[in-house]
Design a protein around this motif. Structure first.
Motif, PDB file in Angstrom:
ATOM      1  N   SER A 165      42.634  36.781  29.917  1.00  0.00           N
ATOM      2  CA  SER A 165      43.748  35.945  29.467  1.00  0.00           C
ATOM      3  C   SER A 165      45.046  36.447  30.093  1.00  0.00           C
ATOM      4  O   SER A 165      45.251  37.658  30.219  1.00  0.00           O
ATOM      5  CB  SER A 165      43.859  35.997  27.942  1.00  0.00           C
ATOM      6  N   THR A 166      45.937  35.510  30.438  1.00  0.00           N
ATOM      7  CA  THR A 166      47.233  35.916  30.994  1.00  0.00           C
ATOM      8  C   THR A 166      48.111  36.594  29.943  1.00  0.00           C
ATOM      9  O   THR A 166      49.074  37.269  30.286  1.00  0.00           O
ATOM     10  CB  THR A 166      47.994  34.707  31.585  1.00  0.00           C
ATOM     11  N   SER A 167      47.766  36.438  28.673  1.00  0.00           N
ATOM     12  CA  SER A 167      48.542  37.098  27.616  1.00  0.00           C
ATOM     13  C   SER A 167      47.984  38.491  27.266  1.00  0.00           C
ATOM     14  O   SER A 167      48.578  39.215  26.478  1.00  0.00           O
ATOM     15  CB  SER A 167      48.594  36.225  26.364  1.00  0.00           C
ATOM     16  N   SER A 224      42.173  37.292  37.613  1.00  0.00           N
ATOM     17  CA  SER A 224      42.006  35.867  37.885  1.00  0.00           C
ATOM     18  C   SER A 224      41.196  35.694  39.163  1.00  0.00           C
ATOM     19  O   SER A 224      41.508  36.311  40.195  1.00  0.00           O
ATOM     20  CB  SER A 224      43.369  35.203  38.040  1.00  0.00           C
ATOM     21  N   ARG A 242      43.801  42.959  33.747  1.00  0.00           N
ATOM     22  CA  ARG A 242      44.080  42.809  32.319  1.00  0.00           C
ATOM     23  C   ARG A 242      42.939  43.318  31.455  1.00  0.00           C
ATOM     24  O   ARG A 242      41.806  43.455  31.907  1.00  0.00           O
ATOM     25  CB  ARG A 242      44.388  41.351  32.020  1.00  0.00           C
ATOM     26  N   TYR A 269      42.677  34.838  42.860  1.00  0.00           N
ATOM     27  CA  TYR A 269      43.291  35.805  43.766  1.00  0.00           C
ATOM     28  C   TYR A 269      42.289  36.799  44.347  1.00  0.00           C
ATOM     29  O   TYR A 269      42.656  37.889  44.774  1.00  0.00           O
ATOM     30  CB  TYR A 269      44.420  36.546  43.042  1.00  0.00           C
ATOM     31  N   TRP A 284      37.942  33.822  35.369  1.00  0.00           N
ATOM     32  CA  TRP A 284      38.223  35.259  35.415  1.00  0.00           C
ATOM     33  C   TRP A 284      36.988  36.014  35.865  1.00  0.00           C
ATOM     34  O   TRP A 284      35.861  35.612  35.590  1.00  0.00           O
ATOM     35  CB  TRP A 284      38.643  35.757  34.032  1.00  0.00           C
ATOM     36  N   ASN A 298      47.431  41.658  38.851  1.00  0.00           N
ATOM     37  CA  ASN A 298      47.357  42.319  37.549  1.00  0.00           C
ATOM     38  C   ASN A 298      45.903  42.413  37.090  1.00  0.00           C
ATOM     39  O   ASN A 298      45.157  41.435  37.168  1.00  0.00           O
ATOM     40  CB  ASN A 298      48.153  41.533  36.498  1.00  0.00           C
ATOM     41  N   THR A 354      47.558  47.483  38.325  1.00  0.00           N
ATOM     42  CA  THR A 354      47.667  46.442  39.353  1.00  0.00           C
ATOM     43  C   THR A 354      46.863  46.863  40.577  1.00  0.00           C
ATOM     44  O   THR A 354      46.592  48.049  40.780  1.00  0.00           O
ATOM     45  CB  THR A 354      49.133  46.200  39.762  1.00  0.00           C
ATOM     46  N   ILE A 357      48.255  44.321  30.490  1.00  0.00           N
ATOM     47  CA  ILE A 357      47.973  44.715  31.865  1.00  0.00           C
ATOM     48  C   ILE A 357      47.564  46.185  31.871  1.00  0.00           C
ATOM     49  O   ILE A 357      48.296  47.041  31.365  1.00  0.00           O
ATOM     50  CB  ILE A 357      49.200  44.483  32.770  1.00  0.00           C
ATOM     51  N   TYR A 396      39.879  42.680  33.809  1.00  0.00           N
ATOM     52  CA  TYR A 396      39.718  41.278  34.183  1.00  0.00           C
ATOM     53  C   TYR A 396      40.819  40.861  35.148  1.00  0.00           C
ATOM     54  O   TYR A 396      41.973  41.242  34.972  1.00  0.00           O
ATOM     55  CB  TYR A 396      39.779  40.387  32.940  1.00  0.00           C
TER      56      TYR A 396
END
Length: 183
Positions: free
Chosen positions: A64-66, A105, A60, A108, A88, A58, A72, A69, A103
């Motif tokens: 932040s994961t919140s 992570s 973003r 990955y 990040w 993803n 991909t 998105i 952004y």
């Protein structure tokens, strides 16, 4: 000025200081104190690349994961890493003819080496500060000194096979980095 001759800047401006030796000789020194200019960025001049290792990653809107998105990315996609923000990466890439910035992570993404050196060889780094009139100082640090050492002036010495990240940091806290592969 202290009795030992140490001059401490108090504010901006110019001052003329008279110095008298124990034998009575006198001389003057003119001292100009300029306003400190903090850096807004530092660059080592490398374009950082990475390869997506997750099946689907993803991208973003913020680190932040919140965060929303944007799109991909598929495993194997090569991205340009613009900066880091904790765990990040801020990245740019092209997908279906469209340019994206977002952004991902760092867990990955595998960084591609910016510099490859043979053990025993050296390479000098040069940090460029923005603005160019910045008064910041810089420090260099290696993530693994057993692989690659770096001097206070930015000279990398390849020690043994492996990978290390060399990071430059300004006194204002701005950073850039290069990934070094030693063969």
């Amino acid at each position: 000025m202290s009795s030992s001759g140490k001059i401490t800047a108090v504010s901006t401006g110019t001052v003329k200081i008279r110095v008298t030796t124990s034998s009575g000789q006198t001389d003057f020194v003119k001292v100009k104190v300029k306003k400190a200019v903090k850096s807004t960025a530092v660059s080592l001049g490398y374009t950082h690349k990475g390869t997506v290792t997750a099946g689907t990653l993803n991208v973003r809107k913020s680190a932040s994961t919140s965060a929303a998105i944007i799109t991909t990315l598929s495993k194997g996609t090569v991205i340009t890493i613009k900066s880091t923000d904790s765990d990040w990466y801020k990245v740019t890439f092209q997908k279906s003819g469209k340019s994206y910035t977002g952004y991902v992570s760092s867990s990955y993404v595998t960084r591609v080496a910016d510099i490859t050196l043979k053990a025993g060889k050296t390479k000098a780094l040069s940090a460029t500060l923005s603005p160019s009139k910045s008064t910041d100082s810089v420090t260099y640090k290696s993530s693994d000194k057993s692989v690659a050492k770096v001097s206070s002036s930015g000279k990398i010495t390849a020690v043994s096979a492996g990978s290390a990240v060399i990071r430059v940091t300004t006194s204002s806290g701005k950073t850039d980095f290069v990934k070094v592969k030693v063969t």
